[in-house]
Design a protein around this motif. Structure first.
Motif, PDB file in Angstrom:
ATOM      1  N   GLU A  73      53.603   9.588  41.740  1.00 45.37           N
ATOM      2  CA  GLU A  73      54.186   8.339  41.237  1.00 45.37           C
ATOM      3  C   GLU A  73      53.222   7.647  40.275  1.00 45.37           C
ATOM      4  OE1 GLU A  73      55.182   6.091  44.739  1.00 45.37           O
ATOM      5  OE2 GLU A  73      56.874   7.403  45.235  1.00 45.37           O
ATOM      6  N   TYR A  74      51.939   7.658  40.598  1.00 50.99           N
ATOM      7  CA  TYR A  74      50.938   7.081  39.697  1.00 50.99           C
ATOM      8  C   TYR A  74      50.953   7.830  38.362  1.00 50.99           C
ATOM      9  CZ  TYR A  74      46.514   6.174  37.446  1.00 50.99           C
ATOM     10  OH  TYR A  74      45.567   5.876  36.503  1.00 50.99           O
ATOM     11  N   LEU A  75      50.953   9.161  38.421  1.00 46.78           N
ATOM     12  CA  LEU A  75      50.927   9.971  37.204  1.00 46.78           C
ATOM     13  C   LEU A  75      52.206   9.828  36.378  1.00 46.78           C
ATOM     14  CD1 LEU A  75      49.217  13.136  38.708  1.00 46.78           C
ATOM     15  CD2 LEU A  75      48.169  11.399  37.219  1.00 46.78           C
ATOM     16  N   GLN A  76      53.286   9.393  37.010  1.00 45.32           N
ATOM     17  CA  GLN A  76      54.546   9.134  36.305  1.00 45.32           C
ATOM     18  C   GLN A  76      54.612   7.707  35.771  1.00 45.32           C
ATOM     19  OE1 GLN A  76      57.456   9.890  39.364  1.00 45.32           O
ATOM     20  NE2 GLN A  76      57.069  12.086  39.382  1.00 45.32           N
ATOM     21  N   GLY A  77      53.605   6.896  36.066  1.00 40.55           N
ATOM     22  CA  GLY A  77      53.602   5.504  35.631  1.00 40.55           C
ATOM     23  C   GLY A  77      54.444   4.595  36.512  1.00 40.55           C
ATOM     24  N   LYS A  78      54.826   5.061  37.700  1.00 37.86           N
ATOM     25  CA  LYS A  78      55.659   4.273  38.613  1.00 37.86           C
ATOM     26  C   LYS A  78      54.835   3.489  39.633  1.00 37.86           C
ATOM     27  CE  LYS A  78      59.509   7.538  38.431  1.00 37.86           C
ATOM     28  NZ  LYS A  78      60.318   8.480  39.219  1.00 37.86           N
ATOM     29  N   ARG A  79      53.542   3.725  39.670  1.00 36.48           N
ATOM     30  CA  ARG A  79      52.668   3.098  40.663  1.00 36.48           C
ATOM     31  C   ARG A  79      51.326   2.816  39.987  1.00 36.48           C
ATOM     32  NH1 ARG A  79      51.650   2.975  46.049  1.00 36.48           N
ATOM     33  NH2 ARG A  79      53.670   3.840  46.600  1.00 36.48           N
ATOM     34  N   GLN A  80      50.706   1.678  40.352  1.00 38.63           N
ATOM     35  CA  GLN A  80      49.433   1.311  39.734  1.00 38.63           C
ATOM     36  C   GLN A  80      48.234   1.545  40.652  1.00 38.63           C
ATOM     37  OE1 GLN A  80      49.730  -2.622  38.083  1.00 38.63           O
ATOM     38  NE2 GLN A  80      51.305  -1.996  36.635  1.00 38.63           N
ATOM     39  N   SER A  81      48.479   1.814  41.924  1.00 45.64           N
ATOM     40  CA  SER A  81      47.390   2.098  42.858  1.00 45.64           C
ATOM     41  C   SER A  81      47.956   2.843  44.056  1.00 45.64           C
ATOM     42  CB  SER A  81      46.715   0.802  43.319  1.00 45.64           C
ATOM     43  OG  SER A  81      47.637   0.005  44.040  1.00 45.64           O
ATOM     44  N   LEU A  82      47.067   3.381  44.863  1.00 47.92           N
ATOM     45  CA  LEU A  82      47.468   4.046  46.100  1.00 47.92           C
ATOM     46  C   LEU A  82      47.295   3.062  47.239  1.00 47.92           C
ATOM     47  CD1 LEU A  82      45.631   7.475  45.653  1.00 47.92           C
ATOM     48  CD2 LEU A  82      47.877   6.791  44.823  1.00 47.92           C
ATOM     49  N   ASP A  83      48.224   3.083  48.201  1.00 43.50           N
ATOM     50  CA  ASP A  83      48.076   2.151  49.310  1.00 43.50           C
ATOM     51  C   ASP A  83      47.972   2.845  50.663  1.00 43.50           C
ATOM     52  OD1 ASP A  83      50.730   2.883  49.783  1.00 43.50           O
ATOM     53  OD2 ASP A  83      51.555   0.992  49.104  1.00 43.50           O
ATOM     54  N   LEU A  84      47.690   4.130  50.656  1.00 48.86           N
ATOM     55  CA  LEU A  84      47.430   4.843  51.896  1.00 48.86           C
ATOM     56  C   LEU A  84      45.940   4.765  52.211  1.00 48.86           C
ATOM     57  CD1 LEU A  84      49.769   7.878  51.234  1.00 48.86           C
ATOM     58  CD2 LEU A  84      50.077   6.140  52.992  1.00 48.86           C
ATOM     59  N   PRO A  85      45.549   5.003  53.463  1.00 43.68           N
ATOM     60  CA  PRO A  85      44.132   4.844  53.827  1.00 43.68           C
ATOM     61  C   PRO A  85      43.208   5.822  53.113  1.00 43.68           C
ATOM     62  CG  PRO A  85      45.407   5.700  55.682  1.00 43.68           C
ATOM     63  CD  PRO A  85      46.385   5.398  54.588  1.00 43.68           C
ATOM     64  N   LEU A  86      41.999   5.329  52.853  1.00 39.67           N
ATOM     65  CA  LEU A  86      40.953   6.138  52.241  1.00 39.67           C
ATOM     66  C   LEU A  86      39.814   6.301  53.247  1.00 39.67           C
ATOM     67  CD1 LEU A  86      40.738   4.441  48.717  1.00 39.67           C
ATOM     68  CD2 LEU A  86      42.062   6.459  49.373  1.00 39.67           C
ATOM     69  N   ASP A  87      39.111   7.428  53.156  1.00 40.64           N
ATOM     70  CA  ASP A  87      37.957   7.699  54.010  1.00 40.64           C
ATOM     71  C   ASP A  87      36.841   8.236  53.127  1.00 40.64           C
ATOM     72  OD1 ASP A  87      36.158   8.253  56.025  1.00 40.64           O
ATOM     73  OD2 ASP A  87      37.214  10.030  56.748  1.00 40.64           O
ATOM     74  N   VAL A 137      36.769  10.040  45.343  1.00 41.81           N
ATOM     75  CA  VAL A 137      38.220   9.893  45.277  1.00 41.81           C
ATOM     76  C   VAL A 137      38.644   9.346  43.913  1.00 41.81           C
ATOM     77  CG1 VAL A 137      39.055   9.856  47.664  1.00 41.81           C
ATOM     78  CG2 VAL A 137      37.884   7.865  46.779  1.00 41.81           C
ATOM     79  N   LEU A 138      38.611  10.258  42.936  1.00 39.88           N
ATOM     80  CA  LEU A 138      39.052   9.893  41.593  1.00 39.88           C
ATOM     81  C   LEU A 138      40.452   9.286  41.683  1.00 39.88           C
ATOM     82  CD1 LEU A 138      37.961  13.120  39.664  1.00 39.88           C
ATOM     83  CD2 LEU A 138      36.669  11.000  39.988  1.00 39.88           C
ATOM     84  N   ILE A 139      40.769   8.433  40.774  1.00 40.97           N
ATOM     85  CA  ILE A 139      42.042   7.718  40.642  1.00 40.97           C
ATOM     86  C   ILE A 139      42.165   6.638  41.712  1.00 40.97           C
ATOM     87  CG2 ILE A 139      44.577   7.842  40.525  1.00 40.97           C
ATOM     88  CD1 ILE A 139      44.203  10.789  39.571  1.00 40.97           C
ATOM     89  N   ALA A 140      42.048   6.985  43.003  1.00 39.03           N
ATOM     90  CA  ALA A 140      42.164   5.979  44.066  1.00 39.03           C
ATOM     91  C   ALA A 140      41.060   4.937  43.946  1.00 39.03           C
ATOM     92  CB  ALA A 140      42.126   6.655  45.436  1.00 39.03           C
ATOM     93  N   VAL A 141      39.869   5.376  43.599  1.00 43.41           N
ATOM     94  CA  VAL A 141      38.754   4.493  43.252  1.00 43.41           C
ATOM     95  C   VAL A 141      38.581   4.710  41.748  1.00 43.41           C
ATOM     96  CG1 VAL A 141      36.310   3.986  43.583  1.00 43.41           C
ATOM     97  CG2 VAL A 141      37.716   4.656  45.548  1.00 43.41           C
ATOM     98  N   PRO A 142      39.168   3.827  40.945  1.00 40.95           N
ATOM     99  CA  PRO A 142      39.404   4.107  39.520  1.00 40.95           C
ATOM    100  C   PRO A 142      38.175   4.034  38.616  1.00 40.95           C
ATOM    101  CG  PRO A 142      40.151   1.904  40.045  1.00 40.95           C
ATOM    102  CD  PRO A 142      39.714   2.533  41.349  1.00 40.95           C
ATOM    103  N   CYS A 143      37.286   4.984  38.776  1.00 38.66           N
ATOM    104  CA  CYS A 143      36.082   5.015  37.947  1.00 38.66           C
ATOM    105  C   CYS A 143      36.398   5.376  36.494  1.00 38.66           C
ATOM    106  CB  CYS A 143      35.041   5.959  38.536  1.00 38.66           C
ATOM    107  SG  CYS A 143      35.612   7.618  38.828  1.00 38.66           S
ATOM    108  N   HIS A 144      37.612   5.885  36.245  1.00 40.40           N
ATOM    109  CA  HIS A 144      37.992   6.179  34.857  1.00 40.40           C
ATOM    110  C   HIS A 144      38.098   4.904  34.020  1.00 40.40           C
ATOM    111  CE1 HIS A 144      41.826   5.491  36.994  1.00 40.40           C
ATOM    112  NE2 HIS A 144      42.275   5.038  35.825  1.00 40.40           N
ATOM    113  N   ARG A 145      38.152   3.761  34.665  1.00 38.14           N
ATOM    114  CA  ARG A 145      38.274   2.486  33.963  1.00 38.14           C
ATOM    115  C   ARG A 145      36.922   1.925  33.519  1.00 38.14           C
ATOM    116  NH1 ARG A 145      42.472   0.305  38.445  1.00 38.14           N
ATOM    117  NH2 ARG A 145      44.211   1.665  37.859  1.00 38.14           N
ATOM    118  N   VAL A 146      35.851   2.677  33.751  1.00 37.21           N
ATOM    119  CA  VAL A 146      34.517   2.239  33.330  1.00 37.21           C
ATOM    120  C   VAL A 146      34.154   2.975  32.047  1.00 37.21           C
ATOM    121  CG1 VAL A 146      32.091   2.031  33.961  1.00 37.21           C
ATOM    122  CG2 VAL A 146      33.857   1.805  35.727  1.00 37.21           C
ATOM    123  N   ILE A 147      33.787   2.180  31.054  1.00 33.17           N
ATOM    124  CA  ILE A 147      33.432   2.723  29.743  1.00 33.17           C
ATOM    125  C   ILE A 147      32.070   2.179  29.330  1.00 33.17           C
ATOM    126  CG2 ILE A 147      35.849   3.029  29.044  1.00 33.17           C
ATOM    127  CD1 ILE A 147      35.613   0.409  27.448  1.00 33.17           C
ATOM    128  N   GLY A 148      31.524   2.716  28.272  1.00 31.66           N
ATOM    129  CA  GLY A 148      30.245   2.230  27.771  1.00 31.66           C
ATOM    130  C   GLY A 148      30.355   0.809  27.247  1.00 31.66           C
TER     131      GLY A 148
END
Length: 173
Positions: A73-87, A137-148
């Motif tokens: 759903e995130y990859l389809q643009g239907k969701r902006q974050s994951l809401d299931l538990p992370l470990d 946990v790429l995407i779930a912890v959105p480190c792709h949003r960090v730029i120089g």
């Protein structure tokens, strides 16, 4: 399920359009998202050598279906974050950095120095970069949003094609 201090890690591969991601979860939640460039061997090395020594990896597509569905759903643009538990597990410094990453809004970018300021360690920009690179946990912890700081795209554990693809998805490039 954990037996004899051994953590069971269930994993699957999510293939969606041009994306292929390795997902893994413990009984506590999603613990790993690896990029399309990384193979199962990278997941096994991460689990046994770095975070969960002695763990047991078992492919279990059904167990990870809810995570796969949310990522699709995130990859389809239907969701902006994951809401299931992370470990995810790391040092206190890494955990602070990863929490700061989770606070970056969808569709926004920040610099490494912004993250260092957020965690009240302004001189630790390089250490912030190392912690971001260790994000399991790429995407779930959105480190792709960090730029120089200059606005340039910088390294990404999943590869620059994946980072660009995720930023394009969020319409940031």
């Amino acid at each position: 399920m954990e037996t004899n201090n051994q953590t069971l890690i269930r994993w699957t591969v999510l293939t969606h359009e041009d994306w292929s991601l390795h997902l893994a979860a413990t009984s506590q939640g999603l613990c790993f998202i690896g990029s399309q460039q990384q193979a199962f061997d990278e997941l096994a090395q991460w689990a046994n050598a770095r975070r969960l020594p002695g763990s047991s990896l078992v492919r279990d597509d059904a167990y990870l279906q809810a995570y796969a569905d949310q990522l699709a759903e995130y990859l389809q643009g239907k969701r902006q974050s994951l809401d299931l538990p992370l470990d995810y597990r790391g040092t206190p410094f890494q955990m602070a950095v990863w929490q700061a990453l989770r606070e970056i809004p969808y569709g926004k970018t920040v610099s490494y120095s912004d993250i260092a300021e957020r965690i009240q360690r302004p001189a630790a920009v390089r250490a912030v970069g190392a912690a971001i690179g260790a994000n399991p946990v790429l995407i779930a912890v959105p480190c792709h949003r960090v730029i120089g700081k200059s606005g340039a795209l910088t390294g990404y554990r999943g590869g620059m094609d994946m980072k660009t693809g995720l930023l394009d998805l969020e319409q940031l490039t």
